[in-house]
Enzyme design. Structure first.
Site, PDB file in Angstrom:
ATOM      1  N   GLY A  59       0.858  -1.287   0.162  1.00 23.28           N
ATOM      2  CA  GLY A  59      -0.034   0.266  -0.008  1.00 23.28           C
ATOM      3  C   GLY A  59       0.916   1.273   0.031  1.00 23.28           C
ATOM      4  O   GLY A  59       2.100   1.104   0.211  1.00 23.28           O
ATOM      5  N   CYS A  60       0.393   2.395  -0.431  1.00 21.73           N
ATOM      6  CA  CYS A  60       1.042   3.572  -0.543  1.00 21.73           C
ATOM      7  C   CYS A  60       1.488   4.119   0.923  1.00 21.73           C
ATOM      8  O   CYS A  60       2.906   4.352   1.145  1.00 21.73           O
ATOM      9  CB  CYS A  60       0.298   4.683  -1.124  1.00 21.73           C
ATOM     10  SG  CYS A  60      -1.259   5.091  -0.352  1.00 21.73           S
ATOM     11  N   TYR A  61       0.555   4.160   1.831  1.00 15.82           N
ATOM     12  CA  TYR A  61       1.112   4.587   3.403  1.00 15.82           C
ATOM     13  C   TYR A  61       1.783   3.483   3.851  1.00 15.82           C
ATOM     14  O   TYR A  61       2.993   3.840   4.485  1.00 15.82           O
ATOM     15  CB  TYR A  61      -0.130   4.776   4.152  1.00 15.82           C
ATOM     16  CG  TYR A  61      -1.082   5.792   3.798  1.00 15.82           C
ATOM     17  CD1 TYR A  61      -0.745   7.312   3.678  1.00 15.82           C
ATOM     18  CD2 TYR A  61      -2.362   5.652   3.592  1.00 15.82           C
ATOM     19  CE1 TYR A  61      -1.654   8.257   3.276  1.00 15.82           C
ATOM     20  CE2 TYR A  61      -3.365   6.623   3.234  1.00 15.82           C
ATOM     21  CZ  TYR A  61      -2.847   7.914   3.227  1.00 15.82           C
ATOM     22  OH  TYR A  61      -3.616   9.028   3.054  1.00 15.82           O
ATOM     23  N   THR A  80       4.288   1.812   2.437  1.00 20.30           N
ATOM     24  CA  THR A  80       5.595   1.614   1.962  1.00 20.30           C
ATOM     25  C   THR A  80       6.456   2.957   2.843  1.00 20.30           C
ATOM     26  O   THR A  80       7.543   2.587   3.071  1.00 20.30           O
ATOM     27  CB  THR A  80       5.507   2.415   0.412  1.00 20.30           C
ATOM     28  OG1 THR A  80       4.827   1.232  -0.300  1.00 20.30           O
ATOM     29  CG2 THR A  80       6.885   2.660  -0.174  1.00 20.30           C
ATOM     30  N   PHE A 124       7.133  10.776  -0.683  1.00 21.97           N
ATOM     31  CA  PHE A 124       7.206  10.013  -2.252  1.00 21.97           C
ATOM     32  C   PHE A 124       5.770  10.237  -2.900  1.00 21.97           C
ATOM     33  O   PHE A 124       4.849  10.945  -2.391  1.00 21.97           O
ATOM     34  CB  PHE A 124       7.350   8.663  -1.934  1.00 21.97           C
ATOM     35  CG  PHE A 124       6.292   7.806  -0.939  1.00 21.97           C
ATOM     36  CD1 PHE A 124       5.434   7.134  -1.300  1.00 21.97           C
ATOM     37  CD2 PHE A 124       6.374   8.246   0.515  1.00 21.97           C
ATOM     38  CE1 PHE A 124       4.516   6.502  -0.652  1.00 21.97           C
ATOM     39  CE2 PHE A 124       5.613   7.423   1.275  1.00 21.97           C
ATOM     40  CZ  PHE A 124       4.504   6.449   0.891  1.00 21.97           C
TER      41      PHE A 124
END
Length: 308
Positions: A116-118, A120, A287
């Site tokens: 998932g983005c968070y 990462t 990011f």
């Protein structure tokens, strides 16, 4: 030897569109998608996924599980961009820089689950420090993150770029029930013994993330300081092409963090901010939620898998 066939299932969503755009002009692979009239046809989707070499799933969780269940060809390999399989032991976690040997595990895997983005950012900050024993597994971790509205997918983009955009909120804190679906993923792959407190938000910008983790040094070893934490992260990512640790002399002069500074890249920047007097440290990750946080990570994993 023929080029590998890569099938994108769900190429009309935010992540799927980005992946398709990144792959469409490549000559080392063949790209397949389904026309609009066939996207919801179970028979055609099953045929397509069983005919490919690598399937990239850009689907809601339930649909991703159905797609995997439809695979009967044992040669088919999968990269799942949903959260359906991120905590399952028989799936390889697709964060190549997470630990030594992870890139090789991804390269050889049959089933890869994209982070998932968070997570990462959170795992990128926490896992090396926990693995080194600088932060204990039972530390009461809090994570605060602000993402661009594209993190909501089509709904977020429509709200901020559609006809009613003038009424779109400038900032939305959400997940107030403290049950965000990314939290178990963060706990497991960071190596935490207990559930972290995770507070996410959306801002009125299209993409980019700033994620922060505050630490109270009084709860850690007496000799621990920001420089030690920074050195650990710097060692861990010394050879990483996509994850960079900002030197301490640069972080000391920063006055703010811009969530959009790495937009359009697949990089992630980690920083350590310390106050010696108050014995407090702030860890940060910046990011692009559509880059290293989604499509960029999927393509990075695909490239690894194509080597095997």
């Amino acid at each position: 030897m023929s080029s590998p066939l890569v099938f994108i299932d769900g190429d009309q969503g935010t992540t799927g569109l980005q992946i398709h755009e990144r792959l469409r002009d490549r000559t080392d692979l063949k790209l397949a998608t389904l026309p609009a009239a066939e996207r919801k046809d179970p028979k055609r989707r099953s045929e397509a996924i069983n005919a490919c070499d690598i399937a990239i799933l850009c689907l809601p969780d339930a649909a991703a599980r159905e797609a995997v269940d439809a695979i009967i060809n044992p040669a088919v390999r999968v990269i799942d961009a949903s959260s359906a399989h991120r905590t399952l032991p028989d799936w390889t976690y697709g964060f190549p820089e997470m630990s030594p040997g992870q890139a090789e595990r991804i390269a050889n895997a049959r089933r890869v689950t994209n982070p998932g983005c968070y997570p990462t950012g959170a795992i990128g900050l926490l896992r090396p420090l926990l693995h080194a024993g600088l932060i204990p597994g039972n530390y009461p971790v809090s994570i605060y993150a602000v993402s661009g509205y594209s993190g909501r997918g089509r709904a977020g983009v429509e709200e901020h770029e559609g006809p009613g955009a003038v009424d779109a909120p400038s900032y939305q804190l959400y997940g107030l029930e403290l049950a965000h679906k990314h939290t178990p993923e963060i706990q497991q792959h960071a190596g935490l013994a207990q559930r972290p407190l995770f507070v996410p938000a959306y801002g009125a910008f299209r993409q980019g993330i700033v994620l922060t983790v505050p630490l109270e040094l009084r709860l850690l070893a007496p000799s621990l300081d920001g420089a030690t934490l920074h050195a650990c992260l710097a060692r861990h990512y010394a050879e990483a092409a996509r994850v960079h640790v900002l030197p301490l002399h640069e972080s000391r002069v920063l006055k703010h963090l811009d969530p959009q500074v790495l937009n359009g890249t697949d990089d992630m920047r980690l920083s350590v901010f310390a106050n010696r007097e108050h014995r407090q440290v702030l860890l940060s990750a910046v990011f692009d939620n559509l880059g290293k946080g989604a499509a960029g990570a999927a393509v990075q994993n695909l490239n690894l898998m194509l080597t095997h």
